[in-house]
Design a protein around this motif. Structure first.
Motif, PDB file in Angstrom:
ATOM      1  N   SER A  82      -6.608  87.784 -28.497  1.00  0.00           N
ATOM      2  CA  SER A  82      -6.893  87.131 -29.783  1.00  0.00           C
ATOM      3  C   SER A  82      -5.800  86.139 -30.160  1.00  0.00           C
ATOM      4  N   ARG A  83      -4.543  86.492 -29.865  1.00  0.00           N
ATOM      5  CA  ARG A  83      -3.459  85.577 -30.196  1.00  0.00           C
ATOM      6  C   ARG A  83      -3.433  84.371 -29.272  1.00  0.00           C
ATOM      7  N   ARG A  84      -3.750  84.603 -27.992  1.00  0.00           N
ATOM      8  CA  ARG A  84      -3.654  83.521 -27.013  1.00  0.00           C
ATOM      9  C   ARG A  84      -4.886  82.634 -27.026  1.00  0.00           C
ATOM     10  N   TRP A  85      -6.062  83.240 -27.156  1.00  0.00           N
ATOM     11  CA  TRP A  85      -7.320  82.494 -27.179  1.00  0.00           C
ATOM     12  C   TRP A  85      -8.156  82.944 -28.364  1.00  0.00           C
ATOM     13  N   PRO A  86      -7.846  82.517 -29.556  1.00  0.00           N
ATOM     14  CA  PRO A  86      -8.676  82.878 -30.709  1.00  0.00           C
ATOM     15  C   PRO A  86     -10.067  82.280 -30.577  1.00  0.00           C
ATOM     16  N   TRP A  87     -11.031  82.904 -31.251  1.00  0.00           N
ATOM     17  CA  TRP A  87     -12.421  82.491 -31.095  1.00  0.00           C
ATOM     18  C   TRP A  87     -12.655  81.060 -31.531  1.00  0.00           C
ATOM     19  N   HIS A  88     -11.967  80.624 -32.594  1.00  0.00           N
ATOM     20  CA  HIS A  88     -12.179  79.255 -33.051  1.00  0.00           C
ATOM     21  C   HIS A  88     -11.649  78.248 -32.036  1.00  0.00           C
ATOM     22  N   GLN A  89     -10.799  78.697 -31.093  1.00  0.00           N
ATOM     23  CA  GLN A  89     -10.285  77.804 -30.056  1.00  0.00           C
ATOM     24  C   GLN A  89     -11.119  77.901 -28.786  1.00  0.00           C
ATOM     25  N   LEU A  90     -11.654  79.082 -28.489  1.00  0.00           N
ATOM     26  CA  LEU A  90     -12.497  79.249 -27.307  1.00  0.00           C
ATOM     27  C   LEU A  90     -13.867  78.611 -27.505  1.00  0.00           C
ATOM     28  N   LEU A  91     -14.419  78.728 -28.714  1.00  0.00           N
ATOM     29  CA  LEU A  91     -15.750  78.182 -28.998  1.00  0.00           C
ATOM     30  C   LEU A  91     -15.659  77.249 -30.204  1.00  0.00           C
ATOM     31  N   MET A 166      -6.524  58.924 -16.100  1.00  0.00           N
ATOM     32  CA  MET A 166      -6.036  59.286 -17.429  1.00  0.00           C
ATOM     33  C   MET A 166      -4.759  60.113 -17.365  1.00  0.00           C
ATOM     34  N   ALA A 167      -4.296  60.415 -16.136  1.00  0.00           N
ATOM     35  CA  ALA A 167      -3.100  61.256 -15.959  1.00  0.00           C
ATOM     36  C   ALA A 167      -3.265  62.565 -16.713  1.00  0.00           C
ATOM     37  N   GLY A 168      -4.345  63.286 -16.370  1.00  0.00           N
ATOM     38  CA  GLY A 168      -4.697  64.492 -17.096  1.00  0.00           C
ATOM     39  C   GLY A 168      -3.726  65.647 -16.938  1.00  0.00           C
ATOM     40  N   TRP A 169      -2.698  65.500 -16.098  1.00  0.00           N
ATOM     41  CA  TRP A 169      -1.720  66.568 -15.902  1.00  0.00           C
ATOM     42  C   TRP A 169      -0.550  66.478 -16.864  1.00  0.00           C
ATOM     43  N   ARG A 170      -0.559  65.478 -17.751  1.00  0.00           N
ATOM     44  CA  ARG A 170       0.553  65.300 -18.677  1.00  0.00           C
ATOM     45  C   ARG A 170       0.566  66.378 -19.761  1.00  0.00           C
ATOM     46  N   HIS A 171       1.700  66.473 -20.452  1.00  0.00           N
ATOM     47  CA  HIS A 171       1.867  67.337 -21.626  1.00  0.00           C
ATOM     48  C   HIS A 171       1.567  68.799 -21.314  1.00  0.00           C
ATOM     49  N   GLY A 172       2.131  69.284 -20.215  1.00  0.00           N
ATOM     50  CA  GLY A 172       2.002  70.701 -19.896  1.00  0.00           C
ATOM     51  C   GLY A 172       0.657  71.123 -19.360  1.00  0.00           C
ATOM     52  N   ARG A 173      -0.123  70.191 -18.812  1.00  0.00           N
ATOM     53  CA  ARG A 173      -1.456  70.519 -18.304  1.00  0.00           C
ATOM     54  C   ARG A 173      -1.527  70.407 -16.783  1.00  0.00           C
ATOM     55  N   HIS A 250     -10.424  77.289 -15.168  1.00  0.00           N
ATOM     56  CA  HIS A 250     -10.267  75.889 -15.576  1.00  0.00           C
ATOM     57  C   HIS A 250     -10.730  75.689 -17.020  1.00  0.00           C
ATOM     58  N   ILE A 251     -11.870  76.262 -17.375  1.00  0.00           N
ATOM     59  CA  ILE A 251     -12.391  76.118 -18.732  1.00  0.00           C
ATOM     60  C   ILE A 251     -11.481  76.815 -19.737  1.00  0.00           C
ATOM     61  N   LEU A 252     -10.967  78.001 -19.382  1.00  0.00           N
ATOM     62  CA  LEU A 252     -10.045  78.705 -20.283  1.00  0.00           C
ATOM     63  C   LEU A 252      -8.770  77.896 -20.519  1.00  0.00           C
ATOM     64  N   LEU A 253      -8.252  77.270 -19.466  1.00  0.00           N
ATOM     65  CA  LEU A 253      -7.054  76.455 -19.623  1.00  0.00           C
ATOM     66  C   LEU A 253      -7.318  75.237 -20.512  1.00  0.00           C
ATOM     67  N   ILE A 254      -8.508  74.654 -20.379  1.00  0.00           N
ATOM     68  CA  ILE A 254      -8.854  73.516 -21.236  1.00  0.00           C
ATOM     69  C   ILE A 254      -8.954  73.959 -22.685  1.00  0.00           C
ATOM     70  N   ARG A 255      -9.546  75.119 -22.914  1.00  0.00           N
ATOM     71  CA  ARG A 255      -9.666  75.628 -24.281  1.00  0.00           C
ATOM     72  C   ARG A 255      -8.313  76.011 -24.854  1.00  0.00           C
ATOM     73  N   LEU A 256      -7.411  76.500 -23.996  1.00  0.00           N
ATOM     74  CA  LEU A 256      -6.093  76.914 -24.459  1.00  0.00           C
ATOM     75  C   LEU A 256      -5.207  75.722 -24.782  1.00  0.00           C
ATOM     76  N   ARG A 257      -5.185  74.729 -23.886  1.00  0.00           N
ATOM     77  CA  ARG A 257      -4.254  73.612 -24.022  1.00  0.00           C
ATOM     78  C   ARG A 257      -4.896  72.331 -24.528  1.00  0.00           C
ATOM     79  N   GLY A 258      -6.227  72.327 -24.626  1.00  0.00           N
ATOM     80  CA  GLY A 258      -6.911  71.153 -25.134  1.00  0.00           C
ATOM     81  C   GLY A 258      -6.980  70.034 -24.107  1.00  0.00           C
ATOM     82  N   VAL A 259      -7.613  68.936 -24.517  1.00  0.00           N
ATOM     83  CA  VAL A 259      -7.752  67.759 -23.667  1.00  0.00           C
ATOM     84  C   VAL A 259      -6.525  66.881 -23.857  1.00  0.00           C
ATOM     85  N   VAL A 260      -6.026  66.317 -22.774  1.00  0.00           N
ATOM     86  CA  VAL A 260      -4.806  65.512 -22.835  1.00  0.00           C
ATOM     87  C   VAL A 260      -5.019  64.276 -23.704  1.00  0.00           C
ATOM     88  N   LEU A 261      -3.979  63.906 -24.440  1.00  0.00           N
ATOM     89  CA  LEU A 261      -4.052  62.709 -25.275  1.00  0.00           C
ATOM     90  C   LEU A 261      -4.172  61.465 -24.395  1.00  0.00           C
TER      91      LEU A 261
END
Length: 280
Positions: A82-91, A166-173, A250-261
């Motif tokens: 719940s702390r790492r992947w809250p529902w409002h962030q997963l969905l 887009m250099a999608g590996w930036r910012h910790g991704r 891959h999907i969990l990591l995207i939900r956790l860290r978001g899309v790169v700026l």
């Protein structure tokens, strides 16, 4: 699929016309995805409010803390998730405005194609090679499986192109990018073993010509591509499970860290009235 393909020879490049057309179509789709504006929905901005579920997710209750401190491992796992992947962030129901691009749709298209690959593959496994070579229904399902694979690789390649430029590996991704490349690499192995399990002359020709290359890499000591049973088992069990599992990660990591700026954010995008961060 039943007739020999026409090949184009250019210097040391030999490529079939269907594959050349597919690659050309992928390049055109990629360029269009960058140029054509993505349709946006009008939404009324709402102030961000801290609701009761958010408070509960941010700070565990006293009862939960007591369960965790008393050695209740299920409560600890639940609270950790719940702390790492809250529902409002997963969905989420809102995304940053810079995600409104056709480039991001190709990742979803690859997942949709994978669903058809799995469904048609299960039907083919159930009825066997004789059915998909002789029966009209079998040939139809086999065609669905074949073209779903083409769509999966086409969408995946365009998705990788987009994230690369887009250099999608930036910012910790970086891990998100590495997992995506791993999915593509394992999918290549799945496609190769799929060609080896066609049970026709094409499969025999591919196996005989690829045997020396596989042995040259040292993998021949573990994988005998002339062994149909081994290749069939790897194709229908091992590699699909690996691809599906990595897609979930891959999907969990995207939900956790978001899309790169986007590169140049936010100055280059403020001209389009785009605000930084997620929409409320």
């Amino acid at each position: 699929m039943d007739t020999p393909a026409t090949y184009v020879h250019f210097w040391f490049i030999v490529i079939s016309v269907p594959n050349l057309l597919i690659i050309g179509a992928m390049i055109v789709l990629f360029v269009l995805a960058l140029v054509i504006p993505f349709p946006r929905h009008r939404s009324v901005a709402k102030p961000i409010e801290t609701t009761a579920p958010d408070v509960a997710a941010a700070a565990p209750s006293e009862a939960t803390a007591d369960q965790t401190s008393s050695g209740n491992w299920t409560g600890g796992v639940r609270d950790g998730i719940s702390r790492r992947w809250p529902w409002h962030q997963l969905l989420p129901d809102k995304q940053p405005r810079y995600v409104s691009s056709w480039v991001y749709m190709f990742g979803v298209g690859a997942i949709a194609a994978l669903v058809w690959i799995v469904i048609s593959g299960m039907v083919l496994v159930f009825f066997g090679p004789t059915w998909w070579h002789v029966s009209s229904a079998g040939k139809f399902v086999n065609s669905i499986h074949f073209w779903s694979v083409q769509l999966f690789f086409g969408f995946t390649v365009i998705h990788l192109w987009g994230q690369f430029f887009m250099a999608g590996w930036r910012h910790g991704r970086a891990l998100t990018w590495i997992v995506g490349v791993g999915i593509f690499s394992i999918a290549i192995g799945a496609a190769f073993t799929g060609y080896l399990t066609q049970q026709n002359l094409d499969a025999q020709w591919i196996a005989l010509n690829g045997k020396d290359a596989i042995n040259g890499t040292g993998l021949g000591a573990f994988f005998n591509i002339l062994d149909f049973g081994q290749m069939y088992g790897i194709h229908v069990m091992l590699l699909p499970v690996a691809v599906i599992s990595l897609i979930g990660v891959h999907i969990l990591l995207i939900r956790l860290r978001g899309v790169v700026l986007p590169i140049g954010w936010p100055g280059r995008f403020k001209q389009n009235d785009q605000a930084e961060g997620r929409e409320p």
